[in-house]
Design a protein around this motif. Structure first.
Motif, short mmCIF file in Angstrom:
data_model
loop_
_atom_site.label_atom_id
_atom_site.label_comp_id
_atom_site.label_asym_id
_atom_site.label_seq_id
_atom_site.Cartn_x
_atom_site.Cartn_y
_atom_site.Cartn_z
N GLY A 19 4.69 4.29 -0.53
CA GLY A 19 4.16 2.92 -1.21
C GLY A 19 4.76 2.61 -2.76
N GLU A 20 4.83 3.71 -3.46
CA GLU A 20 5.47 3.44 -4.93
C GLU A 20 6.79 2.97 -4.79
OE1 GLU A 20 3.50 3.80 -7.50
OE2 GLU A 20 1.85 3.99 -6.37
N TYR A 21 7.44 3.33 -3.97
CA TYR A 21 8.91 2.55 -3.90
C TYR A 21 9.00 1.32 -3.32
CZ TYR A 21 10.30 7.65 -4.64
OH TYR A 21 10.10 9.02 -5.29
N LEU A 22 8.04 1.15 -2.50
CA LEU A 22 8.02 -0.29 -1.88
C LEU A 22 7.27 -1.46 -2.75
CD1 LEU A 22 7.59 0.95 1.72
CD2 LEU A 22 9.62 0.02 0.80
N LYS A 23 6.31 -0.91 -3.53
CA LYS A 23 5.93 -2.03 -4.59
C LYS A 23 6.70 -2.89 -5.21
CE LYS A 23 1.48 0.37 -5.42
NZ LYS A 23 0.68 1.30 -6.32
N PRO A 24 7.90 -2.42 -5.78
CA PRO A 24 8.80 -3.24 -6.50
C PRO A 24 9.56 -4.26 -5.35
CG PRO A 24 9.36 -0.98 -7.13
CD PRO A 24 8.18 -1.14 -6.04
#
Length: 93
Positions: A19-24
């Motif tokens: 998820g943290e990689y997909l937020k941007p």
């Protein structure tokens, strides 16, 4: 107008949670101005093919900047010249 399905998979993250990689990436999609719909396993985007391809490039850059060491991108584009395509039209019966 085309409809495309985009799936981006960050690899080399050290964790099964991405998820943290997909937020941007989602931010890039939101800021693109293209109509889109999030789905459980990817994102559907509607727009001119050239803009969709540029969006994919920007998403690729964003996920690498987020720290992914490797990225796998799956892209399917439906581009018809005989009639207009829309997200809604693709799912209507």
């Amino acid at each position: 107008m085309a409809v495309a399905e985009l799936c981006i998979f960050p690899l080399g993250t050290g964790s099964p949670s991405v998820g943290e990689y997909l937020k941007p990436v989602l931010k890039v999609i939101e800021e693109s101005g293209l109509k889109y719909r999030l789905c459980p396993m990817g994102t559907v985007v509607e727009g001119p093919v050239e803009e969709i391809l540029e969006l994919v490039r920007l998403c690729h850059v964003a996920i690498l900047k987020a720290g992914a060491k490797r990225v796998v991108i799956s892209l399917r584009i439906d581009d018809r010249t005989d009639k207009e395509l829309t997200i809604e039209g693709k799912v209507s019966i």
